[in-house]
Enzyme design. Structure first.
Site, PDB file in Angstrom:
ATOM      1  N   ARG A   1      40.614   0.772  34.218  1.00 13.59           N
ATOM      2  CA  ARG A   1      40.636  -0.444  33.418  1.00 13.59           C
ATOM      3  C   ARG A   1      40.983  -0.206  31.959  1.00 13.59           C
ATOM      4  O   ARG A   1      41.478  -1.090  31.262  1.00 13.59           O
ATOM      5  CB  ARG A   1      39.260  -1.136  33.525  1.00 13.59           C
ATOM      6  CG  ARG A   1      39.232  -2.476  32.875  1.00 13.59           C
ATOM      7  CD  ARG A   1      38.010  -3.257  33.294  1.00 13.59           C
ATOM      8  NE  ARG A   1      37.927  -4.471  32.506  1.00 13.59           N
ATOM      9  CZ  ARG A   1      37.103  -5.475  32.753  1.00 13.59           C
ATOM     10  NH1 ARG A   1      36.284  -5.389  33.764  1.00 13.59           N
ATOM     11  NH2 ARG A   1      37.099  -6.531  32.003  1.00 13.59           N
TER      12      ARG A   1
ATOM     13  N   HIS B   1      44.113 -11.922  17.341  1.00 13.20           N
ATOM     14  CA  HIS B   1      43.968 -10.757  18.212  1.00 13.20           C
ATOM     15  C   HIS B   1      45.316 -10.330  18.802  1.00 13.20           C
ATOM     16  O   HIS B   1      45.675  -9.145  18.785  1.00 13.20           O
ATOM     17  CB  HIS B   1      42.975 -11.085  19.329  1.00 13.20           C
ATOM     18  CG  HIS B   1      42.825  -9.996  20.355  1.00 13.20           C
ATOM     19  ND1 HIS B   1      42.274  -8.775  20.058  1.00 13.20           N
ATOM     20  CD2 HIS B   1      43.181  -9.948  21.671  1.00 13.20           C
ATOM     21  CE1 HIS B   1      42.278  -8.014  21.151  1.00 13.20           C
ATOM     22  NE2 HIS B   1      42.827  -8.706  22.134  1.00 13.20           N
TER      23      HIS B   1
ATOM     24  N   HIS C   1      45.333  -1.718  21.814  1.00 15.35           N
ATOM     25  CA  HIS C   1      44.086  -2.272  21.285  1.00 15.35           C
ATOM     26  C   HIS C   1      43.341  -1.319  20.359  1.00 15.35           C
ATOM     27  O   HIS C   1      42.549  -1.761  19.533  1.00 15.35           O
ATOM     28  CB  HIS C   1      43.147  -2.677  22.434  1.00 15.35           C
ATOM     29  CG  HIS C   1      43.552  -3.956  23.110  1.00 15.35           C
ATOM     30  ND1 HIS C   1      44.780  -4.117  23.725  1.00 15.35           N
ATOM     31  CD2 HIS C   1      42.914  -5.150  23.255  1.00 15.35           C
ATOM     32  CE1 HIS C   1      44.853  -5.339  24.238  1.00 15.35           C
ATOM     33  NE2 HIS C   1      43.742  -5.982  23.961  1.00 15.35           N
TER      34      HIS C   1
ATOM     35  N   LYS D   1      34.734  -9.770  30.786  1.00 13.42           N
ATOM     36  CA  LYS D   1      34.229  -9.261  29.514  1.00 13.42           C
ATOM     37  C   LYS D   1      33.817 -10.429  28.647  1.00 13.42           C
ATOM     38  O   LYS D   1      34.594 -11.342  28.392  1.00 13.42           O
ATOM     39  CB  LYS D   1      35.321  -8.472  28.793  1.00 13.42           C
ATOM     40  CG  LYS D   1      35.540  -7.097  29.374  1.00 13.42           C
ATOM     41  CD  LYS D   1      36.425  -6.313  28.428  1.00 13.42           C
ATOM     42  CE  LYS D   1      36.678  -4.923  28.939  1.00 13.42           C
ATOM     43  NZ  LYS D   1      37.463  -4.145  27.961  1.00 13.42           N
TER      44      LYS D   1
END
Lengths: 363, 363
Positions: free
Chosen positions: B243, B267, B250, B145
């Site tokens: 996935r 994060h 999140h 990603k």
């Protein structure tokens, strides 16, 4: 003409159809199989939206999707990050999700930018190409090349990303300015020259019909060009080798576009002149005979394309060609013609390249 | 500790190795097999370049490549188009070609931006990840990603693009600030919680060793996290289904980051708190028992991560979660915990989500 031809681009799980015919923009049934989410964003420009935006929105209406339209400024000069960001702003403003389908309604600039936006938005959403210029119908809607320009080079930032479908409406070419029609014919000529001597002969015989925008001739030209390009792309999706032949005329052509500033000459005009220059170099290096070169120049001229290069200065040409994507470590690779239907890719001695530049500028 | 562990990410022709060990940045032989062109561009930031830039350049020197370095400003606040463009400007300025290798030297922001630049530059050039934070070693260097943020959402613009190799130097974690170490432990905890109860128990037993930055514990944590993530990614490269479990914590976490402004919380801190919130929701909906929730909160707290959410207001949380990439047509999808090693993905009634937000803010 009511018939529709479909060319399939064979890329495994990324395979997609190209539908070619008159008045296809209004056909709901061509869009329906390719729109799976609940929303659609049409990306178009200030020239094309007034001409075909309503027809497309009317075709989509029966599908019951949430349809929004982003209208971008028109022209290659706007093929940059600022304009691309207008698409992202609109998608996020409309809360577009991963199943939102983008529809590119316009020429190559709209197709390239919409495809790149689709490749990047949430790391990839589906898109459909509705090319409304001859150039985008024969060229940029086949092959999955998407992207934007950088001040130092054309299409330097982009992605390989395939559409769900291409809907090439020959009827939309009726409103195309003559200069843009000619720019599209340049890519048709290129396709015949590099890959199919019989098709090249067909173009020589039909160039006036193409100039007059006759639907039967246009449909045949689009079909054959798409078939040839699709077969080249299917053999080399990521441009490892064979696909490079599609850049015949583009090494010189990209230098012309970048050197004059994007938008000054149309892409197809630069490719037209670039083919004349590549043919000149092919003859000088002993690969092509003079009679073939003359036939190529004659058909380019018959299509009302430029055959003399702008005077940028030889060193500027060389500098610009060295940053071309096909260059490696500053070595320029030229796609040269051996005969109609046959090419070779090679480096060339600087002095011969300079001779070609000298012979081509303002000749 | 001189041993090196290698985890292979099995993605067919896009497979790549993750090398894990101490003082790997200086090892020429780890880079040599993955650099094929004549030039390399290192992308790093103002914090990491003074620490490890020279070691990397020294490791590359014997390879005889043309090496340039781009030093970006540090921090999530710079993960945007303007900063990404600095990479493109440098690549074009250095006449980087299609075989130029990019090396990302830094944390997740550098890795994501460099990977996206590599995906887009000339439609794709090779890149190597050298993650220098625990978070990027366990998380963002596995899975392909890449991307940048948009003012309306995190990582909204990007690509799936795999590196040639990941070189995770545990030694680089010695210089990592405590707050960033904790942020990395958050993703280690997440990985154990969603996929491997035995690993979760190992984390509970070793969280203090991780806090103290003990190399053996860190190497084991990175190895197991990469193995688990690699197996999930191998089964679902393009995030079609499985996935999504990697996004446990999140959905809430991204809302915290976006709501406070990127860079305010790290994060990993947002994910730590987001896991507390997701566990709360899991209990309220009857999927998780209270004892398991308490264990999860205890280990998050032991890692010095926040367990109380910032007071953004419930409607702002909901708005931000609706534009999350996992949302579809405005419906939020939550990744919930059933037990350690087992998850489910589901929508949730608004009133229960509001209860979780109410219980989590400033508790």
């Amino acid at each position: 003409m009511t018939s529709m031809i479909t060319v399939n681009v064979e890329l495994g799980e990324r395979a997609y159809p190209i539908h070619i015919g008159a008045d296809l923009i209004g056909k709901t049934e061509l869009f329906a199989p390719h729109i799976r989410g609940s929303s659609v964003t049409i990306v178009t420009n200030t020239t094309v939206d007034p001409l075909y935006g309503d027809a497309l929105r009317k075709a989509l209406a029966p599908l019951g999707k949430d349809v929004t339209t982003v209208v971008l400024p028109d022209g290659e000069a706007h093929k940059n990050w600022e304009t691309l960001n207008l698409i992202f702003d609109a998608l996020l403003g409309a809360r577009a999700d991963r199943k939102t389908t983008l529809i590119a309604l316009g020429g190559g600039v709209i197709g390239d930018m919409t495809g790149f936006a689709a490749a990047c938005y949430m790391r990839g959403v589906p898109f459909i190409q509705v090319p409304t210029t001859l150039l985008s119908q024969v060229d940029s809607s086949v092959g999955g090349k998407t992207g934007i320009n950088h001040p130092l080079g054309k299409n330097m930032i982009g992605a390989f990303y395939q559409p769900q479908a291409v809907i090439a409406d020959i009827g939309a070419l009726r409103t195309l300015p003559a200069r843009e029609l000619a720019a599209g014919i340049a890519e048709v000529i290129k396709t015949g020259a590099i890959a199919d001597a019989a098709f090249f002969e067909w173009i020589e015989a039909n160039v006036e019909a193409l100039n007059r925008c006759e639907p039967q001739a246009l449909a045949e030209a689009v079909k054959r060009s798409c078939e040839i390009k699709a077969s080249v792309v299917a053999a080399d999706e990521r441009e490892g080798g064979l696909r490079a032949i599609l850049n015949f005329g583009h090494t010189f052509g990209h230098a012309i576009e970048a050197g004059l500033g994007y938008g000054e000459w149309l892409h197809g005009e630069a490719v037209g002149c670039g083919m004349v220059m590549a043919a000149d170099l092919s003859v000088r290096l002993g690969h092509l005979d003079e009679a073939a070169r003359e036939r190529l120049v004659a058909v380019i001229r018959a299509a009302h394309l430029p055959t003399s290069a702008p005077a940028l200065g030889a060193s500027r040409y060389v500098d610009l060609m060295r940053v071309d994507k096909k260059a490696e470590a500053g070595e320029i690779k030229f796609i040269l013609l051996k005969r109609f239907g046959d090419t070779l890719i090679t480096r060339a001695p600087d002095d011969v390249v300079l001779q070609t530049l000298d012979a081509s500028v303002g000749a």
